[in-house]
Design an enzyme around this catalytic site. Structure first.
Site, PDB file in Angstrom:
ATOM      1  N   HIS A 131       0.756  -1.086   0.079  1.00  0.00           N
ATOM      2  CA  HIS A 131       0.007  -0.136  -0.017  1.00  0.00           C
ATOM      3  C   HIS A 131       0.756   1.210  -0.083  1.00  0.00           C
ATOM      4  O   HIS A 131       2.251   1.177   0.366  1.00  0.00           O
ATOM      5  CB  HIS A 131      -0.688  -0.061   1.287  1.00  0.00           C
ATOM      6  CG  HIS A 131      -2.278  -0.784   0.974  1.00  0.00           C
ATOM      7  ND1 HIS A 131      -2.279  -2.199   1.429  1.00  0.00           N
ATOM      8  CD2 HIS A 131      -3.428  -0.360   0.729  1.00  0.00           C
ATOM      9  CE1 HIS A 131      -3.190  -2.727   1.324  1.00  0.00           C
ATOM     10  NE2 HIS A 131      -4.111  -1.748   0.841  1.00  0.00           N
ATOM     11  N   LYS A 135      -0.686   4.898   4.770  1.00  0.00           N
ATOM     12  CA  LYS A 135      -1.787   3.920   5.238  1.00  0.00           C
ATOM     13  C   LYS A 135      -1.322   3.725   6.643  1.00  0.00           C
ATOM     14  O   LYS A 135       0.091   3.519   6.940  1.00  0.00           O
ATOM     15  CB  LYS A 135      -1.607   2.442   4.377  1.00  0.00           C
ATOM     16  CG  LYS A 135      -2.567   1.714   4.933  1.00  0.00           C
ATOM     17  CD  LYS A 135      -2.926   0.673   3.989  1.00  0.00           C
ATOM     18  CE  LYS A 135      -4.006  -0.342   4.600  1.00  0.00           C
ATOM     19  NZ  LYS A 135      -5.221   0.250   4.961  1.00  0.00           N
TER      20      LYS A 135
END
EC number: 1.17.1.8
Length: 233
Positions: A131, A135
């Protein structure tokens, strides 16, 4: 449909665009600095906020008889409380770690593959998720959902981050710039490997799924999932 957005970051802004394109109205944008909230104009709320704020947002919406769609991850220690409150107040609530239509199909494939592999002890399962660097939680909520699907259909007992015991699913979490989300489930033996993978090209799929879920939940009572929204059960 009058939609309230709890959390007005990148996802909130994308949800706003898709909702407006589908003919809906945004009646509130609630962020960390919001002091007063008017629940009376809301048909439904969509929560993509912070883990520390998610349960309070859900609690307030259910208590004010506003159906709520939650996509915030990292707050699941309070999930059972949210379910109990929804049942007590006869509210409507959906939580999923990922609203992407493709990811929810991927969840179903993952469960089916786990059932097929459960007696093939020569294969060891592992997972990898990648990600964007903003995040906050690791592993991702989507990775945890995938791991829980394997646990429910195999002899594995738990999951762990980066390293684990023989009966644990090891999840590797990678953070790189500008990666919306990639998840890989790998079954490897000495002779071959079987891999399933989902790659998000942008965040639009997450936002679209959340808007579709908010359209679906209107007029319903209960605790639901995207399996219900997509009629996958």
């Amino acid at each position: 449909m009058n939609i309230a957005l709890f959390g007005y970051g990148k996802m909130g802004k994308m949800i706003e665009k898709i909702a407006l394109d589908r003919g809906h109205k945004i009646v509130a944008k609630i962020d960390v600095d919001t002091k007063e909230i008017d629940f009376s104009q809301m048909d439904v709320a969509i929560d993509f906020s912070m883990p520390s704020a998610a349960y309070k947002n859900i609690e307030q919406c259910i208590s004010h008889n506003v159906p709520i769609i939650s996509g915030t991850t990292g707050w699941l220690q309070d999930y059972d409380k949210a379910v109990a409150l929804c049942q007590e107040k006869k509210g409507a609530f959906i939580y999923t770690s990922n609203y992407s239509l493709g990811v929810n199909i991927f969840f179903e494939l993952n469960n089916y593959l786990a059932k097929m592999m459960q007696h093939l002890d020569q294969y060891k399962v592992s997972m990898e998720e990648t990600h964007h660097t903003q995040k906050l939680d690791a592993p991702s909520g989507t990775a945890i959902t995938l791991a829980e699907g394997i646990l429910a259909n195999s002899k594995y007992q738990n999951w762990s981050l980066d390293q684990g015991k023989e009966d644990e699913i090891v999840i590797k979490a990678i953070r790189e710039n500008d990666v919306p989300g990639t998840h890989v489930v790998d079954y490897s033996s000495d002779v071959d490997s079987i891999e399933i993978k989902h790659t998000a090209h942008n965040r639009e799929g997450f936002a679209l799924g959340a808007v579709i879920a908010s359209e679906w939940i209107i007029g319903k009572t209960g605790v639901f999932s995207m399996r219900d929204v997509l009629n996958l059960g």
